[in-house]
Scaffold this motif. Structure first.
Motif, PDB file in Angstrom:
ATOM      1  N   MET A  19       0.850  -1.194   0.000  1.00  0.00           N
ATOM      2  CA  MET A  19       0.000   0.000   0.000  1.00  0.00           C
ATOM      3  C   MET A  19       0.887   1.246   0.000  1.00  0.00           C
ATOM      4  O   MET A  19       1.850   1.324   0.764  1.00  0.00           O
ATOM      5  N   THR A  20       0.545   2.200  -0.857  1.00  0.00           N
ATOM      6  CA  THR A  20       1.391   3.397  -0.960  1.00  0.00           C
ATOM      7  C   THR A  20       0.678   4.688  -0.606  1.00  0.00           C
ATOM      8  O   THR A  20       1.317   5.715  -0.429  1.00  0.00           O
ATOM      9  N   CYS A  21      -0.643   4.667  -0.555  1.00  0.00           N
ATOM     10  CA  CYS A  21      -1.359   5.928  -0.323  1.00  0.00           C
ATOM     11  C   CYS A  21      -2.738   5.669   0.270  1.00  0.00           C
ATOM     12  O   CYS A  21      -3.146   4.520   0.453  1.00  0.00           O
ATOM     13  N   GLY A  22      -3.434   6.734   0.574  1.00  0.00           N
ATOM     14  CA  GLY A  22      -4.755   6.619   1.186  1.00  0.00           C
ATOM     15  C   GLY A  22      -5.760   5.880   0.329  1.00  0.00           C
ATOM     16  O   GLY A  22      -6.688   5.237   0.847  1.00  0.00           O
ATOM     17  N   HIS A  23      -5.569   5.955  -1.006  1.00  0.00           N
ATOM     18  CA  HIS A  23      -6.479   5.222  -1.888  1.00  0.00           C
ATOM     19  C   HIS A  23      -6.312   3.715  -1.706  1.00  0.00           C
ATOM     20  O   HIS A  23      -7.277   2.953  -1.782  1.00  0.00           O
ATOM     21  N   CYS A  24      -5.068   3.310  -1.506  1.00  0.00           N
ATOM     22  CA  CYS A  24      -4.781   1.888  -1.291  1.00  0.00           C
ATOM     23  C   CYS A  24      -5.466   1.420   0.000  1.00  0.00           C
ATOM     24  O   CYS A  24      -6.070   0.352   0.044  1.00  0.00           O
TER      25      CYS A  24
END
Lengths: 69, 69
Positions: free
Chosen positions: A11-16
């Protein structure tokens, strides 16, 4: 009530985070899902224990992997 | 037809790309939007030129920044 924790990789960001929450939250019996982006920690609450294979499958469906260690 | 390019900072995954595409694509007059995650390159096509401030605002709305350089 049962609480189980997993570590999610990739996971790299809030969307992930949102994607993982959404997929895991769709599993029948789960009452709460929390995901911490920085640590990858996925915390799942349910009334009865949930098969970890179901959790792993949902995380994969979202596009990520549960760290087996 | 007009093609303009920008560099977007801060995108980390395909979800980020989707967010930028969606916000920029909502600008009136834009006919095509392409975003490359690795380079951050945002390519915008339109019949008539689009004010770059509108593009920057849409990128910010998505949660990212246009590299001013």
């Amino acid at each position: 009530m049962t609480t189980a924790t997993y570590t999610v990789k990739g996971m790299t960001c809030g969307h992930c985070v949102s994607s993982v929450k959404e997929e895991v939250g769709e599993i029948s019996g789960i009452t709460a899902v929390e995901v911490d982006l920085a640590s990858g920690l996925l915390t799942v609450e349910s009334d009865d224990p949930i098969d970890s294979e179901q959790i792993k499958a949902a995380v994969q469906e979202a596009g990520y992997e549960v760290d087996p260690s």
